[in-house]
Write a protein that holds these residues in place. Structure first.
Motif, short mmCIF file in Angstrom:
data_model
loop_
_atom_site.label_atom_id
_atom_site.label_comp_id
_atom_site.label_asym_id
_atom_site.label_seq_id
_atom_site.Cartn_x
_atom_site.Cartn_y
_atom_site.Cartn_z
N GLU A 79 0.82 -1.21 0.00
CA GLU A 79 0.00 0.00 0.00
C GLU A 79 0.85 1.25 0.00
O GLU A 79 0.38 2.34 -0.34
N GLN A 80 2.13 1.11 0.37
CA GLN A 80 3.08 2.23 0.33
C GLN A 80 3.83 2.28 -1.00
O GLN A 80 4.71 3.13 -1.19
N GLY A 81 3.53 1.36 -1.91
CA GLY A 81 4.14 1.38 -3.23
C GLY A 81 5.19 0.30 -3.48
O GLY A 81 5.73 0.22 -4.59
N THR A 82 5.49 -0.52 -2.49
CA THR A 82 6.47 -1.59 -2.68
C THR A 82 5.92 -2.66 -3.62
O THR A 82 4.75 -3.07 -3.50
N VAL A 83 6.75 -3.13 -4.55
CA VAL A 83 6.38 -4.22 -5.45
C VAL A 83 7.37 -5.37 -5.21
O VAL A 83 8.47 -5.38 -5.77
N PRO A 84 7.03 -6.34 -4.37
CA PRO A 84 7.96 -7.42 -4.04
C PRO A 84 8.10 -8.42 -5.19
O PRO A 84 7.31 -8.42 -6.15
N THR A 85 9.09 -9.29 -5.09
CA THR A 85 9.38 -10.29 -6.12
C THR A 85 9.23 -11.69 -5.56
O THR A 85 9.74 -11.99 -4.48
N ALA A 86 8.55 -12.55 -6.30
CA ALA A 86 8.42 -13.96 -5.97
C ALA A 86 9.16 -14.78 -7.02
O ALA A 86 9.50 -14.27 -8.09
N VAL A 87 9.40 -16.06 -6.73
CA VAL A 87 10.16 -16.93 -7.63
C VAL A 87 9.34 -18.20 -7.89
O VAL A 87 8.75 -18.76 -6.97
N ALA A 88 9.35 -18.65 -9.14
CA ALA A 88 8.58 -19.84 -9.49
C ALA A 88 9.27 -20.61 -10.60
O ALA A 88 10.05 -20.05 -11.38
N ILE A 89 8.96 -21.90 -10.69
CA ILE A 89 9.35 -22.72 -11.83
C ILE A 89 8.06 -23.01 -12.61
O ILE A 89 7.02 -23.26 -12.01
N SER A 90 8.15 -22.94 -13.93
CA SER A 90 6.93 -22.88 -14.72
C SER A 90 6.90 -23.90 -15.85
O SER A 90 7.94 -24.38 -16.29
N THR A 91 5.68 -24.19 -16.29
CA THR A 91 5.47 -25.06 -17.45
C THR A 91 4.47 -24.39 -18.39
O THR A 91 3.60 -23.63 -17.95
N LEU A 92 4.60 -24.70 -19.66
CA LEU A 92 3.62 -24.27 -20.66
C LEU A 92 3.02 -25.52 -21.28
O LEU A 92 3.73 -26.32 -21.90
N ASP A 93 1.71 -25.71 -21.10
CA ASP A 93 1.01 -26.85 -21.67
C ASP A 93 0.04 -26.36 -22.73
O ASP A 93 -0.82 -25.52 -22.45
N VAL A 94 0.20 -26.84 -23.94
CA VAL A 94 -0.68 -26.49 -25.06
C VAL A 94 -1.51 -27.73 -25.37
O VAL A 94 -0.99 -28.71 -25.90
N CYS A 95 -2.80 -27.70 -25.02
CA CYS A 95 -3.62 -28.91 -25.08
C CYS A 95 -4.99 -28.63 -25.68
O CYS A 95 -5.52 -27.53 -25.61
N GLN A 96 -5.57 -29.70 -26.22
CA GLN A 96 -6.91 -29.67 -26.78
C GLN A 96 -7.43 -31.10 -26.81
O GLN A 96 -6.67 -32.03 -27.10
N PRO A 97 -8.70 -31.33 -26.48
CA PRO A 97 -9.21 -32.70 -26.51
C PRO A 97 -9.28 -33.25 -27.93
O PRO A 97 -9.47 -32.51 -28.89
#
Length: 224
Positions: A79-97
């Motif tokens: 609320e004071q303007g801070t923009v913190p940073t988080a860390v993640a490991i990611s996947t991209l799934d491109v799918c269709q039935p």
């Protein structure tokens, strides 16, 4: 990104909403897939006339494990303007039935970030309606996407937010319709890895957005 916390089965749940419009409900149980864990929705946009990108952040422990005082501290900082940073490991799934059983047959691009650090920050951002930075490491080998798809991801992620409606796209600037191609040309087939629901720690899914092959989590959330 600006995360929004989603509770399974409630408003905004991808698995009982967008996934059902394409895959339909589970034919055995007669119910939508249930992810067994709250998650965050952050962004979505049209990739093209027959594909849509959905972005998610999946916490490694449920938000109820977070320390309330830490969350409130981050809310105050944001609320004071801070923009913190988080860390993640990611996947991209491109799918269709492989078979069209839903109301809107299109390709789902599921960009899923598995949160490694920043559980309190994400919840605080969702609570305060504030942005948070995410340092994401995309795992190409574990993603259900080809090199062409991953190459298109950065440009797709910089597009304006666009929500998909059944058979068309909508944006705040006004509706625009796109015909749904009914031919098989260019369509991607549901990958056999997700042909049946898979069980994991707090996550049971059948679809491109969340992944059930997460390692067993035994510890509590860190102080991040």
């Amino acid at each position: 990104m600006e995360p929004r916390l989603v509770i399974p089965g409630r408003e905004g749940d991808y698995f009982s909403g967008e996934q059902v419009t394409t895959w339909g409900i589970d034919q055995f149980w007669g119910l939508p897939q249930y992810p067994h864990t709250p998650f965050y929705r952050t962004f979505e946009t049209a990739v093209d006339a027959d594909a849509h990108l959905y972005e998610f952040v999946v916490p490694m422990v449920p938000p109820t494990w977070n320390e309330r005082e830490r969350v409130e501290e981050y809310v105050a900082l944001m609320e004071q303007g801070t923009v913190p940073t988080a860390v993640a490991i990611s996947t991209l799934d491109v799918c269709q039935p492989a078979i069209d059983r839903g109301d809107d047959y299109f390709v789902h691009w599921g960009l899923t970030h598995f949160l490694l650090d920043g559980h309190h920050k994400l919840e605080a951002a969702a609570t305060a309606g504030r942005p948070v930075r995410l340092l994401s490491l995309l795992t190409l080998g574990e993603s259900l996407a080809g090199a062409e798809d991953t190459a298109r991801l950065p440009a797709s992620r910089t597009r304006s937010r666009t929500a998909r409606r059944i058979g068309r796209y909508w944006s705040p600037a006004g509706p625009s319709c796109a015909a749904r191609p009914r031919s098989e040309a260019g369509r991607r087939t549901w990958n056999g890895r997700y042909g049946a629901a898979r069980e994991g720690r707090g996550l049971r899914v059948e679809g491109p957005a969340a992944r059930a092959d997460r390692p067993e989590i035994t510890g509590r959330s860190t102080g991040a």
